[in-house]
Write an enzyme that holds these catalytic residues in place. Structure first.
Site: not given
Ligand SMILES: O=P(O)(O)O[C@H]1O[C@H](CO)[C@@H](O)[C@H]1O
Ligand SMILES: O=c1cc[nH]c(=O)[nH]1
Length: 235
Positions: A4, A24, A205
């Protein structure tokens, strides 16, 4: 090299920031690091190494969820010598005191993941952050004047839960601050291999109120979290 990761031993710094999103990772490298170079692009799960205030630091995307995170974290520790791993993620809010853009630091991470459950037989293991990193991140956030919440988070394997908010009722009642998808496995692996880990998340959110950051504001809202993580990782 691993299945990986194309990086060679020595390509990663001992301190690694871990966003879920590969874009990101690139944004962090381009925005915050000096002399950043790409060290991994296998599966587009991007990794970079550079310096921050003269100190070597890497950033490696984990992808979404604990199975993916477990692969990158395991290899970063056992193949590439990572010693300090700090997740820089987003989370959903499970507490109305936590507002969108607030920083949530996971002191502990409850989980529904079999990766954690299956490792401990009859016991309910409690994945926990490194206390030194936790304290330093809290100090750094407060010094910036950033609203920060330290406490329990949930690392779920499920983003779209069929029961909706109801699924989290007992966790909300027990003070869990937010839900994301990676920290518990990160904490477990860090403990297993005797390295330091922390998860810092920006609440994007709120599952209770429906408040959310719009897509364009999302990236800029993550700056404080990344600066806190860099200052702690390179201290
Ligand atoms: O913004 P990241 O770091 O990806 O984290 C959050 O966003 C993703 C879900 O949309 C999941 O990986 C969650 O843990
Ligand atoms: O895992 C996640 C990340 C952002 N928002 C969510 O509701 N869940």
């Amino acid at each position: 090299m691993t299945p990986h990761n194309q990086a060679r031993p020595g390509d990663y710094a001992e301190a690694v920031l871990l966003p879920g999103d590969p874009l990101r990772a690139r944004w962090i490298a381009e925005t915050f690091l000096e002399d950043a170079r790409e060290v991994n692009a296998v599966r587009n799960c991007l990794g970079f190494t550079g310096t921050w205030n003269g100190v070597p630091v890497s950033v490696q995307a984990t992808g979404m969820g604990q199975p993916s995170t477990a692969i990158y974290v395991h290899e970063l520790i056992t193949v590439y010598g990572a010693k300090t791993l700090i997740r820089v993620g987003t989370c959903g809010g499970l507490n109305t005191d936590v507002k969108v853009r607030d920083v949530v630091i996971g002191a502990s991470a409850s989980t529904d993941s079999t990766i954690v459950k299956d490792a401990f037989g009859n016991y309910n293991y409690a994945p926990a952050a490194d206390f030194g990193l936790l304290r330093a991140a809290d100090d750094a956030a407060r010094a910036k004047g950033k609203t920060v919440h330290v406490g329990g988070i949930l690392s779920s394997d499920i983003f779209y839960h069929p029961s909706g908010l109801e699924a989290y009722g007992a966790l909300i009642a027990h003070g869990v601050l937010g839900v994301e998808m990676e920290a518990a496995t990160l904490y477990m692996l860090a403990a297993r291999f005797k390295v330091r880990a922390l998860a810092i998340c920006t609440m994007t959110d709120c599952l209770i109120t429906g408040d959310e950051i719009d897509a364009t504001a999302r990236q800029t809202s993550l700056r404080d979290m990344v600066e806190i993580a860099l200052s702690v990782a390179t201290a």
